[in-house]
Enzyme design. Structure first.
Site: not given
Ligand SMILES: *Cc1c(COP(=O)(O)O)cnc(C)c1O
Length: 427
Positions: A143, A238, A266
């Site tokens: 994702y 990523d 994050k």
């Protein structure tokens, strides 16, 4: 009698689609009402009914040092008093850029955004602009936020051309995203042999954390680096989830791979809306205002988020911190597996730094199809059992779990005691 959580969930659904501002929070994979939280402190959270939980979600990864770390909170309070946002540069942004580039040598330049989605979307646009090529490659089960080009799943059969994974994504656009199985070197080689000249970039979670947790085969990452380099495609790691989470230098430091671009999110913001993308200087210089690739953000690099990030990373730089975190996570997950197996359940787990995967499956999966074969019904029962015992795990079998640096022996013991109780009552 309906619970307060249930009442709030019903009220939320009147004005908020599904009652939540991000889908996985709605508990649909496990059933029941989500817990509405009022307080977080260290490794623990409290819901509106006053119930206490040990938190293994940690806001889905950002809270490396647990909830409301006093040093982060006081720094944020102090900077907030001086202005929440200027839409003009501040010295704090330079400090964060310098710190991140020092921790991750693959980043020569970096630009800040407010969400991981913006970071990956911008990195993809930059890769296309830099190479002048239209296509990107992603891996099934990874994702990368909800940008249109990335909400794409594998097509049927042997086709690698992607299909929209969400309504609203045009098939024409999805066709520019080629989707391969994770960890599959052969599929990668076949695709590059056929399509290399059109591939702007390959984007990959170097440790996959959005299909539960799947470790990369080192040969997979290595071949990915070789093929992209040979064919002039960019390699985008990523690391929105893994950056400062699996190691201070991210997964790229653990596997010894230097990507062309890296996306972060994050942990970089320690709980505030902050993310980033960065990499090779010659690529980054294609961004506006220097180059032709446009990218911007009204609140990008705002002083409050940047301050939270700076303090969060400062705390992360304490020597030995990731070794201790990794040990805690490993002992906890090994404990879960041992207890589960003792009670006859085929379970497995993996852990890296403060991130873990836990499966109702006897061996660890290596790609999405194997992840999907885990026992979801059992997971549901386990999840609700643990929740009732005061352990808050991710409400889905397809999410990684997180341990913070302030989870200690008390939390470990309580978690394993709860697991003993839950596994012994699972039919
Ligand atoms: C969470 C995540 C994103 C998206 O970040 P948001 O801040 O939710 O937009 C992108 N990539 C990975 C690997 C993630 O885990």
């Amino acid at each position: 009698m309906t619970s307060l959580n249930q009442q709030l969930f019903e009220r939320a659904q009147i004005r908020i689609p599904g009652g939540v501002n991000s889908p996985v929070r709605a508990f649909r994979a496990v059933g029941g009402a989500p817990r509405f939280f009022t307080l977080g402190a260290g490794p623990r959270v409290w819901d509106v009914e006053g119930r206490e939980y040990i938190d293994y979600v940690c806001s889905w990864g950002p809270l490396l040092h647990g909830h409301a770390h006093p040093k982060i909170v006081s720094a944020v309070q102090a900077v907030a008093e001086k202005g929440l946002s200027f839409g003009a540069p501040t010295e704090l942004e330079i400090e964060l850029a310098e710190r991140v580039c020092a921790l991750m040598p693959a980043l020569e330049q970096i630009r800040l955004t407010s969400s991981g989605t913006e970071a990956t979307m911008s990195a993809i646009r930059l890769a296309r602009g830099f190479t002048g090529r239209p296509n990107i490659v992603k891996f099934d089960g990874c994702y990368h936020g909800h940008g249109d080009s990335l909400l794409v799943k594998a097509g049927s059969g042997a086709l690698t051309f992607g299909q929209p994974d969400s309504s609203g994504v045009p098939a024409d656009l999805a066709a520019h995203t080629l989707v391969l199985p994770y960890n599959d070197v052969e599929a990668l080689e076949t695709l590059f042999a056929r399509e290399a000249a059109h591939i702007a970039a390959v984007i990959v979670e170097p440790v996959a954390g959005n299909m539960n947790m799947v470790l990369p085969r080192p040969a997979f990452l290595k071949r990915l680096r070789e093929l992209t380099q040979t064919h002039g495609s960019l390699l985008i790691f990523d690391e929105v989830m893994t950056g400062f989470r699996v190691a201070l230098g991210g997964a790229q430091s653990l596997y010894g791979i230097t990507p062309d671009l890296t996306t972060l999110g994050k942990v970089i913001g320690g709980g505030m809306p902050l993310a980033a993308f960065g990499g090779r200087r010659d690529i980054m210089q294609h961004l506006a205002p220097l180059g032709p690739v446009y990218q911007a953000g009204t609140l990008s690099g705002n002083p409050v988020a940047v301050t939270a990030g700076l303090v969060n990373l400062e705390l992360a730089m304490e020597p030995g911190l990731y070794e201790r975190l990794g040990e805690m996570t490993r002992v906890m997950t090994e404990g879960l597996v041992q207890i589960g197996r003792h009670h006859g359940f085929p379970v497995s787990a993996c852990a890296l730094g403060g991130m873990f995967g836990f499966y109702f499956r006897d061996t660890l999966p290596t790609h999405l199809h194997e992840v999907l074969s885990a026992d979801k019904e059992r997971f549901k029962q386990f999840f609700h059992g643990m929740l009732a015992q005061g352990i808050y795990m991710a409400p889905s079998a397809f999410e990684a779990g997180f341990v913070s640096t302030v989870h200690g022996t008390a939390e470990l013991e309580k978690t394993l005691e709860a697991a003993e109780t839950v596994f012994s009552t699972l039919a």
